[in-house]
Design a protein around this motif. Structure first.
Motif, PDB file in Angstrom:
ATOM      1  N   CYS A 145       0.799  -1.228   0.000  1.00 19.73           N
ATOM      2  CA  CYS A 145       0.000   0.000   0.000  1.00 19.73           C
ATOM      3  C   CYS A 145       0.833   1.282   0.000  1.00 19.73           C
ATOM      4  O   CYS A 145       0.507   2.238  -0.698  1.00 19.73           O
ATOM      5  CB  CYS A 145      -0.945   0.013   1.192  1.00 19.73           C
ATOM      6  N   ALA A 179      -7.171  -1.264   2.842  1.00 20.16           N
ATOM      7  CA  ALA A 179      -5.876  -0.573   2.799  1.00 20.16           C
ATOM      8  C   ALA A 179      -5.055  -0.861   4.052  1.00 20.16           C
ATOM      9  O   ALA A 179      -5.556  -0.840   5.164  1.00 20.16           O
ATOM     10  CB  ALA A 179      -6.085   0.927   2.650  1.00 20.16           C
ATOM     11  N   GLN A 238      -9.618   1.268  -2.596  1.00 25.89           N
ATOM     12  CA  GLN A 238     -10.008   0.174  -1.691  1.00 25.89           C
ATOM     13  C   GLN A 238      -9.790   0.596  -0.235  1.00 25.89           C
ATOM     14  O   GLN A 238      -8.903   0.084   0.441  1.00 25.89           O
ATOM     15  CB  GLN A 238      -9.180  -1.082  -1.983  1.00 25.89           C
ATOM     16  N   PRO A 239     -10.582   1.517   0.291  1.00 27.73           N
ATOM     17  CA  PRO A 239     -10.317   2.000   1.659  1.00 27.73           C
ATOM     18  C   PRO A 239     -10.543   0.957   2.747  1.00 27.73           C
ATOM     19  O   PRO A 239      -9.938   1.035   3.812  1.00 27.73           O
ATOM     20  CB  PRO A 239     -11.283   3.171   1.827  1.00 27.73           C
ATOM     21  N   SER A 240     -11.371  -0.041   2.481  1.00 29.03           N
ATOM     22  CA  SER A 240     -11.667  -1.027   3.530  1.00 29.03           C
ATOM     23  C   SER A 240     -10.530  -2.033   3.731  1.00 29.03           C
ATOM     24  O   SER A 240     -10.408  -2.621   4.804  1.00 29.03           O
ATOM     25  CB  SER A 240     -12.957  -1.773   3.205  1.00 29.03           C
ATOM     26  N   LEU A 257      -8.572   8.366   5.288  1.00 27.61           N
ATOM     27  CA  LEU A 257      -8.806   7.693   4.018  1.00 27.61           C
ATOM     28  C   LEU A 257      -7.455   7.250   3.485  1.00 27.61           C
ATOM     29  O   LEU A 257      -6.749   8.003   2.821  1.00 27.61           O
ATOM     30  CB  LEU A 257      -9.497   8.619   3.016  1.00 27.61           C
ATOM     31  N   LYS A 258      -7.080   6.028   3.792  1.00 30.02           N
ATOM     32  CA  LYS A 258      -5.758   5.537   3.410  1.00 30.02           C
ATOM     33  C   LYS A 258      -5.649   5.258   1.920  1.00 30.02           C
ATOM     34  O   LYS A 258      -4.609   5.460   1.319  1.00 30.02           O
ATOM     35  CB  LYS A 258      -5.428   4.270   4.189  1.00 30.02           C
ATOM     36  N   CYS A 259      -6.713   4.775   1.329  1.00 27.79           N
ATOM     37  CA  CYS A 259      -6.700   4.429  -0.092  1.00 27.79           C
ATOM     38  C   CYS A 259      -7.980   4.948  -0.732  1.00 27.79           C
ATOM     39  O   CYS A 259      -9.066   4.774  -0.189  1.00 27.79           O
ATOM     40  CB  CYS A 259      -6.598   2.915  -0.257  1.00 27.79           C
ATOM     41  N   THR A 260      -7.859   5.557  -1.906  1.00 25.54           N
ATOM     42  CA  THR A 260      -9.036   6.104  -2.563  1.00 25.54           C
ATOM     43  C   THR A 260      -9.814   5.047  -3.329  1.00 25.54           C
ATOM     44  O   THR A 260     -10.979   5.251  -3.646  1.00 25.54           O
ATOM     45  CB  THR A 260      -8.627   7.231  -3.530  1.00 25.54           C
ATOM     46  N   THR A 314      -3.036   7.403   0.151  1.00 20.16           N
ATOM     47  CA  THR A 314      -2.968   8.818   0.529  1.00 20.16           C
ATOM     48  C   THR A 314      -2.075   9.064   1.733  1.00 20.16           C
ATOM     49  O   THR A 314      -1.539  10.150   1.882  1.00 20.16           O
ATOM     50  CB  THR A 314      -4.372   9.356   0.851  1.00 20.16           C
TER      51      THR A 314
END
Length: 95
Positions: free
Chosen positions: A54, A75, A71-73, A66-69, A61
């Motif tokens: 990741c 990430a 697949q945030p669930s 919001l770690k990933c735009t 990010t």
């Protein structure tokens, strides 16, 4: 009653030192085995967690909200190891 107790103590006394010796080494061996198991499991877990891509993905990010735009669930979890949406960062200055 006291004579019986004295007889039992005198009978058992020659065996106490070897029994205590074996018990002490068994206890030390159990502690060493437990420590070895903890270290082995920690190394395996660390190797597995270092496979998460990741932080090198362009969709990551780095923000805790919001770690990933894409697949945030998943990430930064073990599920993200084989993420189909992974795209390496194109700009090396963004690391």
């Amino acid at each position: 009653m006291l004579q019986l107790l004295r007889f039992l103590i005198d009978t058992i006394q020659p065996f106490l030192v070897p029994i205590c010796f074996v018990c002490a080494w068994a206890f030390m061996s159990a502690i060493a085995w437990s420590l070895w198991t903890v270290v082995r499991d920690s190394v395996e877990s660390s190797k597995r967690l270092h496979q998460i891509p990741c932080s090198h993905c362009q969709y990551f990010t780095g923000d805790y909200r919001l770690k990933c735009t894409v697949q945030p669930s998943i990430a930064s979890t073990e599920v993200a190891i084989d993420c189909l949406d992974y795209q390496p960062k194109t700009n090396p200055l963004l690391y």
